[in-house]
Design a protein around this motif. Structure first.
Motif, mmCIF file in Angstrom:
data_model
loop_
_atom_site.group_PDB
_atom_site.id
_atom_site.type_symbol
_atom_site.label_atom_id
_atom_site.label_comp_id
_atom_site.label_asym_id
_atom_site.label_seq_id
_atom_site.Cartn_x
_atom_site.Cartn_y
_atom_site.Cartn_z
ATOM 1 N N VAL A 27 2.205 1.134 3.909
ATOM 2 C CA VAL A 27 2.486 0.106 2.899
ATOM 3 C C VAL A 27 2.149 0.620 1.507
ATOM 4 O O VAL A 27 2.919 0.430 0.554
ATOM 5 C CB VAL A 27 1.691 -1.178 3.203
ATOM 6 C CG1 VAL A 27 1.855 -2.192 2.061
ATOM 7 C CG2 VAL A 27 2.144 -1.794 4.520
ATOM 8 N N LYS A 28 1.004 1.287 1.378
ATOM 9 C CA LYS A 28 0.610 1.811 0.070
ATOM 10 C C LYS A 28 1.634 2.803 -0.454
ATOM 11 O O LYS A 28 1.979 2.786 -1.645
ATOM 12 C CB LYS A 28 -0.764 2.478 0.166
ATOM 13 C CG LYS A 28 -1.285 2.967 -1.179
ATOM 14 C CD LYS A 28 -2.645 3.620 -1.040
ATOM 15 C CE LYS A 28 -3.133 4.140 -2.394
ATOM 16 N NZ LYS A 28 -4.424 4.867 -2.266
ATOM 17 N N ASP A 29 2.137 3.677 0.412
ATOM 18 C CA ASP A 29 3.157 4.649 -0.007
ATOM 19 C C ASP A 29 4.418 3.937 -0.478
ATOM 20 O O ASP A 29 5.069 4.357 -1.446
ATOM 21 C CB ASP A 29 3.502 5.593 1.148
ATOM 22 C CG ASP A 29 2.361 6.540 1.498
ATOM 23 O OD1 ASP A 29 1.445 6.688 0.668
ATOM 24 O OD2 ASP A 29 2.381 7.102 2.607
ATOM 25 N N LEU A 50 -5.123 -6.022 1.571
ATOM 26 C CA LEU A 50 -5.156 -6.521 0.194
ATOM 27 C C LEU A 50 -6.170 -5.754 -0.640
ATOM 28 O O LEU A 50 -5.924 -5.457 -1.820
ATOM 29 C CB LEU A 50 -5.497 -8.020 0.195
ATOM 30 C CG LEU A 50 -4.443 -8.962 0.782
ATOM 31 C CD1 LEU A 50 -5.003 -10.373 0.895
ATOM 32 C CD2 LEU A 50 -3.172 -8.951 -0.050
ATOM 33 N N TRP A 51 -7.307 -5.429 -0.041
ATOM 34 C CA TRP A 51 -8.337 -4.677 -0.765
ATOM 35 C C TRP A 51 -7.795 -3.315 -1.180
ATOM 36 O O TRP A 51 -8.020 -2.865 -2.305
ATOM 37 C CB TRP A 51 -9.576 -4.512 0.104
ATOM 38 C CG TRP A 51 -10.674 -3.763 -0.592
ATOM 39 C CD1 TRP A 51 -11.608 -4.272 -1.455
ATOM 40 C CD2 TRP A 51 -10.937 -2.357 -0.516
ATOM 41 N NE1 TRP A 51 -12.427 -3.268 -1.920
ATOM 42 C CE2 TRP A 51 -12.039 -2.083 -1.358
ATOM 43 C CE3 TRP A 51 -10.334 -1.308 0.185
ATOM 44 C CZ2 TRP A 51 -12.548 -0.796 -1.509
ATOM 45 C CZ3 TRP A 51 -10.845 -0.029 0.028
ATOM 46 C CH2 TRP A 51 -11.951 0.215 -0.806
ATOM 47 N N MET A 52 -7.065 -2.656 -0.295
ATOM 48 C CA MET A 52 -6.478 -1.362 -0.638
ATOM 49 C C MET A 52 -5.450 -1.507 -1.756
ATOM 50 O O MET A 52 -5.409 -0.709 -2.696
ATOM 51 C CB MET A 52 -5.822 -0.729 0.587
ATOM 52 C CG MET A 52 -5.040 0.545 0.285
ATOM 53 S SD MET A 52 -4.149 1.218 1.712
ATOM 54 C CE MET A 52 -5.503 2.022 2.567
ATOM 55 N N LEU A 53 -4.630 -2.543 -1.669
ATOM 56 C CA LEU A 53 -3.539 -2.702 -2.623
ATOM 57 C C LEU A 53 -4.014 -3.117 -4.009
ATOM 58 O O LEU A 53 -3.305 -2.910 -4.995
ATOM 59 C CB LEU A 53 -2.530 -3.725 -2.096
ATOM 60 C CG LEU A 53 -1.766 -3.326 -0.826
ATOM 61 C CD1 LEU A 53 -0.809 -4.433 -0.410
ATOM 62 C CD2 LEU A 53 -1.009 -2.022 -1.033
ATOM 63 N N LYS A 54 -5.192 -3.701 -4.114
ATOM 64 C CA LYS A 54 -5.657 -4.153 -5.433
ATOM 65 C C LYS A 54 -5.894 -2.983 -6.375
ATOM 66 O O LYS A 54 -5.956 -3.160 -7.592
ATOM 67 C CB LYS A 54 -6.918 -5.008 -5.309
ATOM 68 C CG LYS A 54 -8.214 -4.241 -5.190
ATOM 69 C CD LYS A 54 -9.417 -5.179 -5.309
ATOM 70 C CE LYS A 54 -10.720 -4.399 -5.418
ATOM 71 N NZ LYS A 54 -11.871 -5.255 -5.719
ATOM 72 N N PHE A 55 -6.000 -1.780 -5.834
ATOM 73 C CA PHE A 55 -6.196 -0.601 -6.667
ATOM 74 C C PHE A 55 -4.876 0.028 -7.112
ATOM 75 O O PHE A 55 -4.892 1.002 -7.870
ATOM 76 C CB PHE A 55 -7.036 0.434 -5.916
ATOM 77 C CG PHE A 55 -8.428 -0.041 -5.598
ATOM 78 C CD1 PHE A 55 -9.402 -0.081 -6.592
ATOM 79 C CD2 PHE A 55 -8.753 -0.478 -4.323
ATOM 80 C CE1 PHE A 55 -10.684 -0.543 -6.309
ATOM 81 C CE2 PHE A 55 -10.031 -0.931 -4.034
ATOM 82 C CZ PHE A 55 -11.000 -0.962 -5.023
ATOM 83 N N ILE A 145 11.807 -6.704 -0.814
ATOM 84 C CA ILE A 145 11.461 -5.835 0.318
ATOM 85 C C ILE A 145 10.567 -6.610 1.285
ATOM 86 O O ILE A 145 9.654 -7.320 0.860
ATOM 87 C CB ILE A 145 10.718 -4.565 -0.144
ATOM 88 C CG1 ILE A 145 11.494 -3.835 -1.241
ATOM 89 C CG2 ILE A 145 10.471 -3.619 1.031
ATOM 90 C CD1 ILE A 145 10.730 -2.681 -1.869
ATOM 91 N N VAL A 146 10.827 -6.442 2.578
ATOM 92 C CA VAL A 146 9.965 -6.991 3.630
ATOM 93 C C VAL A 146 9.617 -5.849 4.582
ATOM 94 O O VAL A 146 10.505 -5.102 5.008
ATOM 95 C CB VAL A 146 10.649 -8.121 4.413
ATOM 96 C CG1 VAL A 146 9.720 -8.644 5.516
ATOM 97 C CG2 VAL A 146 11.064 -9.261 3.487
ATOM 98 N N VAL A 147 8.327 -5.723 4.902
ATOM 99 C CA VAL A 147 7.880 -4.719 5.864
ATOM 100 C C VAL A 147 7.287 -5.442 7.063
ATOM 101 O O VAL A 147 6.360 -6.245 6.917
ATOM 102 C CB VAL A 147 6.815 -3.772 5.260
ATOM 103 C CG1 VAL A 147 6.359 -2.762 6.312
ATOM 104 C CG2 VAL A 147 7.378 -3.048 4.052
ATOM 105 N N ILE A 148 7.840 -5.171 8.243
ATOM 106 C CA ILE A 148 7.343 -5.784 9.476
ATOM 107 C C ILE A 148 6.948 -4.681 10.448
ATOM 108 O O ILE A 148 7.758 -3.788 10.749
ATOM 109 C CB ILE A 148 8.406 -6.691 10.119
ATOM 110 C CG1 ILE A 148 8.743 -7.860 9.185
ATOM 111 C CG2 ILE A 148 7.916 -7.217 11.469
ATOM 112 C CD1 ILE A 148 9.823 -8.780 9.721
ATOM 113 N N SER A 149 5.713 -4.717 10.914
ATOM 114 C CA SER A 149 5.278 -3.781 11.949
ATOM 115 C C SER A 149 4.884 -4.564 13.192
ATOM 116 O O SER A 149 4.411 -5.711 13.097
ATOM 117 C CB SER A 149 4.105 -2.924 11.465
ATOM 118 O OG SER A 149 2.879 -3.627 11.560
#
Length: 372
Positions: A27-29, A50-55, A145-149
């Motif tokens: 997701v980050k990539d 969410l914590w990862m994405l806040k950066f 964009i939607v990402v589903i795993s």
């Protein structure tokens, strides 16, 4: 949603990094590639994604949604601003909100997102919820964009203790063909394209089983065709907001003013020290070096160019040192913060001691001379 569940396949296969980290990195990539400003994570659970994405510097709005309020509340504190965020506000704005509710229901707070992630979510949905899920996400929310795993059931025989599903709360686990059939039909109905990939490679020689976690990346087609599926917008909220954090930002004039004042005073102090050390060198003779000289060489070179090119030389008059605002504004960080000279003057007005005509920062050196 499966991070806290100990996956039982570790006796045969050990993923490095762990599978949940690979999903988050995927997701980050994607975020780094497409630069979405608004991201929602459905089934956010312990808020680790969410914590990862806040950066990620491109993101200005983060939202999480989960059916389990207690799990969110246990970890939501890690999404709060830290003291350093107030001491050094970011140039971007950032708001993080957590909601308690089901993905089977529409809420206007989930409109306007660029990217929606559903990481290990759909397999936890009841059949009735899964039927409503596409309309809520692709029809109502309609992000770019939607990402589903979701787990790949064909991988399960490689796990020594997995009998039916990997997690006791899973309502189903799809094969690659089942997931792709559902995803392609969903994409067709809501005017999206979809590409399939995954994380967690199978062992050598068993490539046919596919990734351990299969992923569908849905991209909304442009322009949208047919009848708009967002025509029905509920006017009442159905989700409960359990957390909201607004980070300090230089887009907020209060924080911008504090940053500008600090930078102006810092820059003016350095110029003043350089000026006074030069005067001291002249009075003491060339054999005595200023104590400020070693750390000031680069700064001095830049200041010298300003003086030569723009005639903005700081000067001393009696017990007063005058540092022209035009000189201070020419320094890159001050210039970037303010944008215009007029804004610089506005932000520091009444907060920094200026000359009578307002053109220079003024320091009284009488007390400094007494101390020396």
């Amino acid at each position: 949603m499966d991070k806290n569940f100990k996956e039982e396949f570790t006796q045969i296969i050990k993923f490095q990094p762990p599978l949940y980290k690979q999903r988050h990195q995927f997701v980050k990539d994607l975020v780094e590639k497409y630069k979405p400003k608004k991201v929602a994570d459905l089934g956010c659970a312990d808020c680790s994604l969410l914590w990862m994405l806040k950066f990620c510097s491109c993101i200005e709005v983060l939202a999480g949604l989960d059916i389990c309020e207690n799990v969110m509340k246990e970890k939501m504190h890690m999404l709060s601003p830290l003291p350093v965020d107030y001491l050094q506000p970011s140039e971007r704005s950032l708001t993080i909100t957590l909601h308690h509710g089901s993905v089977a229901y529409k809420d206007p707070c989930m409109l306007g997102f660029d990217l929606v992630t559903c990481i290990e979510l759909i397999e936890h949905l009841e059949e009735s919820e899964l039927k409503k899920f596409p309309e809520v996400v692709f029809g109502f929310m309609a992000p770019s964009i939607v990402v589903i795993s979701t787990p790949n059931s064909e991988f399960n025989p490689l796990f020594p203790r997995v009998m039916l599903h990997r997690h006791p709360d899973h309502k189903f686990e799809w094969s690659q063909a089942q997931f792709q059939s559902w995803a392609l039909e969903t994409a067709r109905c809501y005017n999206y394209s979809v590409e399939f990939t995954g994380v967690g490679h199978p062992p050598t020689g068993m490539e046919k089983v596919g990734f351990c976690t299969q992923i569908g990346v849905f991209m909304r087609k442009y322009p949208q065709t047919g009848e708009s599926v967002q025509s029905e917008k509920p006017t009442e909220a159905v989700y409960k907001t359990v957390f909201k954090a607004v980070y300090p930002s230089l887009k907020d004039e209060k924080y911008l003013q504090n940053a500008v004042i600090s930078e102006v005073i810092f820059t003016a102090q350095i110029i003043k020290h350089r000026l006074m050390s030069k005067r001291k060198e002249c009075s003491d003779g060339p054999e005595r070096k200023s104590k400020f000289q070693p750390s000031m060489d680069c700064f001095s070179d830049y200041l010298g160019k300003l003086v030569v090119e723009k005639n903005m030389e700081p000067f001393v008059s009696g017990n007063e040192v005058y540092i022209p605002l035009a000189t201070i504004f020419s320094f890159p960080k001050v210039n970037r913060l303010c944008g215009t000279f007029e804004k610089l003057c506005k932000l520091i007005a009444g907060k920094v001691t200026l000359s009578s005509d307002g053109s220079a920062v003024m320091f009284n050196i009488e007390y400094e001379n007494e101390e020396n």
